[in-house]
Design an enzyme around this catalytic site. Structure first.
Site, PDB file in Angstrom:
ATOM      1  N   THR A   1       0.795  -1.444  -0.300  1.00  0.00           N
ATOM      2  CA  THR A   1       0.415   0.605  -0.013  1.00  0.00           C
ATOM      3  C   THR A   1       1.057   1.650  -0.263  1.00  0.00           C
ATOM      4  OG1 THR A   1      -1.716  -0.930   0.748  1.00  0.00           O
ATOM      5  CG2 THR A   1      -1.948   0.960   0.944  1.00  0.00           C
TER       6      THR A   1
ATOM      7  N   VAL B   1       9.111  -2.826  -3.274  1.00  0.00           N
ATOM      8  CA  VAL B   1      10.522  -3.190  -2.775  1.00  0.00           C
ATOM      9  C   VAL B   1      11.155  -3.627  -4.307  1.00  0.00           C
ATOM     10  CG1 VAL B   1      11.421  -4.937  -1.364  1.00  0.00           C
ATOM     11  CG2 VAL B   1       8.799  -3.368  -0.584  1.00  0.00           C
TER      12      VAL B   1
ATOM     13  N   ASP C   1       0.804  -5.890  11.029  1.00  0.00           N
ATOM     14  CA  ASP C   1       0.590  -6.283   9.501  1.00  0.00           C
ATOM     15  C   ASP C   1       1.355  -7.707  10.310  1.00  0.00           C
ATOM     16  OD1 ASP C   1      -0.208  -7.805   7.303  1.00  0.00           O
ATOM     17  OD2 ASP C   1       0.548  -6.053   6.097  1.00  0.00           O
TER      18      ASP C   1
END
Length: 270
Positions: free
Chosen positions: A14, A18, A128
């Protein structure tokens, strides 16, 4: 950023992309996380990398902007190509399935709790936590917390936060029931789910919807009563559920001894 050569994109979230990259001088492989520096209704994502996150550097690249004209922030981490989910699957599938050694589960859990405690001590929840967000160095037996993109500062009194967080299988019941006021317990619930998954080599609550996820939880741990959880009936997504009694955790995580079962029970009450 001229110091690093991007090799390939290895993840997208979000708040961040990476990349696998290489230090042009030393040849060291790193993970570059390109993060937006824009505010949303909850403020910017806040990352306090735990001591086992291996942050190498952070770079604010003012020469490049995102779609809203904001500078880009790059976080540079040590590159590891294995996460805990893959590691667990390697012990469950293939020609030589085998349980994770108890000492290894104990070590990984200790490292996870130490990293989470570091975040919480700095006023940040990860929000998360799941096996896919825990990187593993198989050779050294090291576990590293990654993907702090949803990390938020928490305050007293508690602020209101979105409930659309945490992959479903590791999502705390208060979040599933629509609570917008919660604290560090959401991370500790995820830690317990990850602990059980290491011991079982499969998820403890593999729901395919928020409703099914709650049914999995209530069938194993019991349907909460108003006495146990005084505000539960006032939560936005509470419905009338069947009244299940708590089951014996040992039947569902048989590889754990009594100490391990006691520890797992604590995480469900955090």
């Amino acid at each position: 950023m001229d110091k690093y050569e991007k090799l390939e994109k290895v993840g997208k979230g979000t708040y961040e992309n990476v990349y696998k990259a290489k230090d042009k001088v030393t040849g060291q492989l790193v993970a570059l996380k390109k993060t937006r520096l824009e505010m949303d209704e909850e403020g910017p994502p806040r990352s306090v990398p735990p001591p086992n996150a291996s942050l190498v550097a952070h770079i604010v690249d003012g020469s490049k902007k995102d779609g809203n004209g904001k500078p880009l922030l790059y976080l540079v981490f040590e590159y590891l190509d294995t996460h805990l989910k893959k590691f667990i699957d390697s012990h469950r599938k293939g020609p030589n399935p085998r349980p994770l050694p108890p000492a290894q589960i104990q070590s990984f859990l200790f490292q996870l709790c130490k990293g989470v405690a570091h975040c919480h001590s700095h006023g940040v929840r990860h929000r998360d936590l799941k096996p896919q967000n825990l990187l593993v160095d198989k050779n050294k037996g090291i576990l590293k917390i990654a993907h702090l993109g949803l990390g938020r500062a928490f305050t007293v009194p508690l602020k209101s936060y979105t409930h659309e967080i945490v992959t479903l299988w590791y999502r705390a019941p208060e979040v599933l029931l629509g609570s917008t006021h919660y604290s560090t317990g959401v991370d500790m619930w995820s830690v317990g789910c990850i602990f059980a998954e290491m011991a079982r080599r499969q998820a403890l609550f593999p729901g395919d919807s928020e409703f099914q996820q709650l049914l999995h939880i209530f069938r194993l741990l019991g349907t909460p009563s108003e006495k146990q959880w005084p505000v539960v009936f006032s939560l936005r997504d509470w419905h009338v559920y069947s009244q299940w009694e708590p089951q014996d955790l040992a039947r569902h995580v048989p590889s754990l001894g009594q100490d391990g079962l006691d520890l797992l029970s604590v995480s469900s009450r955090a």
